[in-house]
Design a protein around this motif. Structure first.
Motif, PDB file in Angstrom:
ATOM      1  N   ALA A   1       0.846  -1.182   0.000  1.00 46.81           N
ATOM      2  CA  ALA A   1       0.000   0.000   0.000  1.00 46.81           C
ATOM      3  C   ALA A   1       0.884   1.234   0.000  1.00 46.81           C
ATOM      4  CB  ALA A   1      -0.908   0.003   1.225  1.00 46.81           C
ATOM      5  N   THR A   2       0.355   2.287  -0.588  1.00 46.70           N
ATOM      6  CA  THR A   2       1.041   3.571  -0.608  1.00 46.70           C
ATOM      7  C   THR A   2       0.220   4.560   0.200  1.00 46.70           C
ATOM      8  OG1 THR A   2       1.892   3.102  -2.813  1.00 46.70           O
ATOM      9  CG2 THR A   2       1.967   5.379  -2.095  1.00 46.70           C
ATOM     10  N   PHE A   3       0.841   5.130   1.228  1.00 49.65           N
ATOM     11  CA  PHE A   3       0.168   6.072   2.105  1.00 49.65           C
ATOM     12  C   PHE A   3       0.526   7.492   1.693  1.00 49.65           C
ATOM     13  CE2 PHE A   3       0.633   2.136   4.390  1.00 49.65           C
ATOM     14  CZ  PHE A   3      -0.625   1.951   4.943  1.00 49.65           C
ATOM     15  N   HIS A   4      -0.508   8.309   1.474  1.00 54.96           N
ATOM     16  CA  HIS A   4      -0.305   9.697   1.061  1.00 54.96           C
ATOM     17  C   HIS A   4      -0.693  10.684   2.151  1.00 54.96           C
ATOM     18  CE1 HIS A   4       0.287   8.240  -3.025  1.00 54.96           C
ATOM     19  NE2 HIS A   4      -0.832   7.566  -2.910  1.00 54.96           N
ATOM     20  N   SER A   6      -3.293  11.155   6.134  1.00 58.75           N
ATOM     21  CA  SER A   6      -4.124  10.526   7.157  1.00 58.75           C
ATOM     22  C   SER A   6      -5.485  11.211   7.220  1.00 58.75           C
ATOM     23  CB  SER A   6      -3.439  10.590   8.522  1.00 58.75           C
ATOM     24  OG  SER A   6      -3.177  11.934   8.873  1.00 58.75           O
ATOM     25  N   GLU A  45      -6.468  11.543  -2.193  1.00 52.60           N
ATOM     26  CA  GLU A  45      -6.192  10.118  -2.043  1.00 52.60           C
ATOM     27  C   GLU A  45      -5.302   9.935  -0.819  1.00 52.60           C
ATOM     28  OE1 GLU A  45      -5.484   6.946  -5.275  1.00 52.60           O
ATOM     29  OE2 GLU A  45      -3.483   7.610  -4.655  1.00 52.60           O
ATOM     30  N   VAL A  47      -4.784   6.628   0.742  1.00 51.52           N
ATOM     31  CA  VAL A  47      -4.107   5.328   0.660  1.00 51.52           C
ATOM     32  C   VAL A  47      -4.506   4.668  -0.652  1.00 51.52           C
ATOM     33  CG1 VAL A  47      -3.807   3.053   1.737  1.00 51.52           C
ATOM     34  CG2 VAL A  47      -4.270   5.039   3.167  1.00 51.52           C
ATOM     35  N   GLY A  49      -3.660   0.851  -2.904  1.00 48.84           N
ATOM     36  CA  GLY A  49      -2.980  -0.431  -2.833  1.00 48.84           C
ATOM     37  C   GLY A  49      -3.616  -1.465  -3.727  1.00 48.84           C
TER      38      GLY A  49
END
Length: 86
Positions: A1-4, A6, A45, A47, A49
């Motif tokens: 997953a790519t977290f951008h 919160s 956006e 997250v 994945g």
């Protein structure tokens, strides 16, 4: 997953999932969590994945073809047809 980013307690979020690819024995799902910012403001956006599901059966567990009912249901629901693989 790519977290951008919160989310905060009072954020309105949307979770999107689509089947991006159907193979003979597997399906690839693309997932995203978006913060909704309101009309015309664009969304953030948070997250993104992927998840790969492999159909398995028998003993010992081995990959088996995706059930036709699953493939047919995906084709009927998805607005953008999934890629097809072998």
């Amino acid at each position: 997953a790519t977290f951008h980013g919160s989310a905060r307690f009072d954020d309105v979020i949307d979770v999107g999932v689509r089947v991006a690819r159907l193979g003979r024995t597997s399906a690839r799902f693309e997932l995203a969590v978006l913060r909704l910012r309101g009309e015309g403001a664009g969304d953030d956006e948070l997250v993104a994945g992927t998840l790969v599901y492999v159909a398995a059966g028998g003993e010992p567990r081995a990959s088996v073809p995706l059930p036709a009912a699953f493939v047919d249901a995906v084709r009927a629901i998805e607005r953008v047809p999934p890629e097809r693989g072998s």
